[in-house]
Write a protein that holds these residues in place. Structure first.
Motif: not given
Lengths: 113, 111
Positions: A5-9, A23, A105, A107
């Motif tokens: 999962e990554q943030n932010p998108l 990540c 996903t 960024t």
């Protein structure tokens, strides 16, 4: 199941500012990769992080890896418009004698002039 | 040296048509991978070859998808009876070790 999962998108930032992309991955992994993708283009390799505590820098980008926390960061220093792109992290998962990549996903970064 | 090449770069197919996508890996690379990247998403693993042997096809979404690498070099990904949900960029990668090198991709649009 290995998840990344990554943030932010999405990230919109002003030129000259600093920011960090995170990540997270769900199970242990041997290596972590960062890629850049421009619209309509393929993946450009940025960094390969091979061990806990690894840090790599190229220009305004610096990546680090903490395998205990299952976390990698991509830090952007003094952003410029040319850094606008989508950034993906990926971890590798063993399969049949080699490794397949599990991607995050992404960024989407937009640097505003 | 030459990198991974893919052809065609763009393909438009009508729903129900069969398509074949080609990948030329880096010479001497034993491992070859196919990934599918839907719009706005990260690439997802489809299948893996070691030389001519297909050792992992766990990511193929349905039996309409078929991949081959008969001589251990060039690979073809075939999609039968294409559906709209097959619209995506199909990326090929090759490797000798853990680092994979990606081709430019084939953008498939099913109308």
């Amino acid at each position: 199941e290995l998840k990344v999962e990554q943030n932010p998108l999405f990230l919109s930032m002003q030129e000259g500012k600093n920011y960090t992309i995170y990540c997270n991955y769900s199970t242990t992994s041997d290596r972590l990769y960062w890629y850049r993708q421009d619209p309509g283009k393929s993946l450009e390799s940025l960094f390969v992080l091979l061990s806990n505590g690894a840090v790599k820098q190229e220009g305004r980008l610096m990546a680090s890896l903490d395998t205990k926390a299952r976390l990698s960061t991509l830090h952007i220093t003094a952003a410029v418009h040319d850094l606008s792109a989508t950034y993906f992290c990926a971890v590798d998962k063993p399969t049949s004698g080699t490794y397949k990549y599990i991607f995050g996903t992404g960024t989407r970064l937009k640097v505003l002039a | 040296g030459a990198g991974v090449s893919q052809s065609p770069r763009y393909k438009v197919a009508k729903r129900g048509q069969d398509v074949a996508l080609r990948c030329d890996p880096i010479s001497g690379h034993v491992s070859l991978f196919w990934y599918q990247q839907a719009l706005g998403q990260g690439p997802e693993f489809l299948t893996y070859f070691q030389n001519e042997a297909q050792l992992d096809k766990s990511g193929l979404p349905s039996d309409r998808f078929f991949a081959e690498r008969p001589e251990g070099s060039v690979s073809t990904l075939k999609i039968q009876r294409t559906q709209q949900e097959d619209s995506a960029v199909y990326l090929c990668a090759s490797s000798l070790g853990y680092e994979q090198y990606f081709g430019p991709g084939t953008r498939l649009t099913v109308t």
